[in-house]
Motif scaffolding. Structure first.
Motif, short mmCIF file in Angstrom:
data_model
loop_
_atom_site.label_atom_id
_atom_site.label_comp_id
_atom_site.label_asym_id
_atom_site.label_seq_id
_atom_site.Cartn_x
_atom_site.Cartn_y
_atom_site.Cartn_z
N PRO A 46 -11.99 -6.90 4.00
CA PRO A 46 -12.03 -6.14 2.57
C PRO A 46 -10.60 -5.99 1.95
N TRP A 47 -11.00 -5.77 0.54
CA TRP A 47 -9.76 -5.64 -0.27
C TRP A 47 -9.84 -4.13 -0.86
N PHE A 48 -8.54 -4.22 -1.22
CA PHE A 48 -8.14 -2.71 -1.93
C PHE A 48 -8.06 -2.89 -3.37
N VAL A 49 -8.69 -1.93 -4.21
CA VAL A 49 -8.26 -2.27 -5.76
C VAL A 49 -7.23 -1.22 -6.09
N SER A 50 -6.19 -1.76 -6.43
CA SER A 50 -4.91 -1.36 -6.53
C SER A 50 -4.62 -0.73 -8.01
N PRO A 54 -1.96 4.31 -14.46
CA PRO A 54 -1.45 3.97 -13.02
C PRO A 54 -1.40 2.38 -13.05
N ALA A 55 -0.77 1.69 -12.13
CA ALA A 55 -0.68 0.27 -11.81
C ALA A 55 -0.55 -0.03 -10.36
N ASN A 56 -0.16 -1.18 -9.95
CA ASN A 56 -0.20 -1.67 -8.51
C ASN A 56 0.88 -0.72 -7.79
N LEU A 77 0.81 -1.10 0.02
CA LEU A 77 0.00 -0.08 0.07
C LEU A 77 0.77 1.31 -0.09
N ASP A 78 2.12 1.21 0.87
CA ASP A 78 2.91 2.45 0.68
C ASP A 78 3.27 2.54 -1.01
N ALA A 79 3.68 1.73 -1.60
CA ALA A 79 4.33 1.64 -2.83
C ALA A 79 3.02 2.04 -3.79
N PHE A 80 1.68 1.89 -3.54
CA PHE A 80 0.55 2.23 -4.22
C PHE A 80 0.52 3.83 -4.14
N PHE A 81 0.59 4.21 -2.78
CA PHE A 81 0.10 5.51 -2.63
C PHE A 81 1.32 6.33 -3.26
N LYS A 82 2.69 6.14 -3.15
CA LYS A 82 3.61 6.75 -3.90
C LYS A 82 3.45 6.85 -5.40
#
Length: 291
Positions: A144-148, A49-51, A23-28
């Motif tokens: 829950p799941w996060f759509v990356s 954007p991707a994962n 999630l850190d990489a996703f937000f960056k």
């Protein structure tokens, strides 16, 4: 994490925030791709954007590849200052586990599977240390799941479970891809779940199917009239197990144009999540229950 920049021919720049999804990489990645969009660089035609990465498509007749690389690199500080809060939505997605359609398909392709004598769910349960397919199903839908990211196939979401890393469910893809997968199959590969938006080839393990259309290029489905793709990065999903009767009822409502997905607007704070995953997930699901 060390950001890597590579050229994709003469028309693309690929920016990779990390080697693995987090999630850190996703937000960056999200923060930096938004910075590229806000910079309004002349010649940019698309940002994907991707994962844990993103790709920029541009017109090399307007700006050279080296100049584009330079412009994007100068925005990297935006990733370091990534906003880890996101206004998003949590969505309830009905799923019919162990349905007859994916079962028929997976049995047709057993010779391409690691375990030709069982089912995809049996195999997933065993290698993740569960006593039964039912126990694995419980683990799959309980948090829950996060759509990356959304893509690879039009409208297909990749979903990352919001649990501690050592609790991530992991299942390899088929040894050789299938030539057929039912539309709206809920699949699994690596640590990602997905929903196949169209019928076609695939290599993810098959666990069930949803009656809810998630991609409609004709935009005839009631909740897809504004945009043909349902999911967007940052969405949060809560799977809801259903039986055959519920599946048939929801499918009929989708086809009649009367189905409305259950959705709640929520705020997701990565720091708060990392500090208390169980509590954060409970609040997210409570918001959905109140919707």
């Amino acid at each position: 994490m060390k950001t890597r920049y590579t050229h994709g021919g003469d028309e693309h720049i690929y920016v990779e925030m990390d080697d693995e999804m987090s999630l850190d990489a996703f937000f960056k990645s999200l923060s930096m791709s938004n910075a590229v969009r806000d910079a309004d660089i002349e010649g940019v035609t698309e940002i994907c954007p991707a994962n844990a990465s993103f790709q920029v498509k541009f017109d090399p007749d307007v700006i050279s590849p080296d100049k584009m690389m330079e412009r994007i690199r100068k925005l990297e500080h935006k990733a370091d200052d990534a906003d880890k809060r996101l206004k998003t939505r949590i969505i309830e997605i009905p799923i019919y586990y162990q349905d007859p359609w994916t079962h028929e398909t997976l049995m047709r392709f057993r010779e391409r599977h690691q375990d030709p004598n069982g089912t995809d769910l049996d195999y997933a349960a065993r290698i993740n240390g569960f006593d039964s397919a039912e126990a694995f199903i419980e683990a799959h839908h309980s948090q829950p799941w996060f759509v990356s990211m959304v893509g690879f196939v039009a409208g297909l979401p990749f979903l990352y479970q919001l649990v501690e890393r050592d609790k991530q469910l992991q299942v390899p893809k088929y040894l050789r891809p299938r030539t057929d997968t039912p539309k709206q199959t809920v699949g699994y590969g690596g640590c990602f779940s997905c929903i196949y938006s169209v019928r076609g080839a695939g290599g993810y393990q098959m666990f069930g199917i949803t009656p809810m259309t998630i991609f409609d290029p004709t935009q005839q489905v009631s909740y897809l009239r504004d945009f043909m793709v349902f999911f967007k990065p940052g969405d949060i999903v809560k799977w809801k197990p259903i039986n055959r009767t519920e599946y048939d009822r929801i499918l009929a409502e989708v086809e009649a144009g009367t189905y409305a997905p259950r959705i709640a607007e929520v705020d997701f704070d990565l720091d708060a999540f990392n500090a208390d995953m169980t509590g954060t997930n409970a609040k997210l699901m409570e918001a959905l229950n109140d919707a």
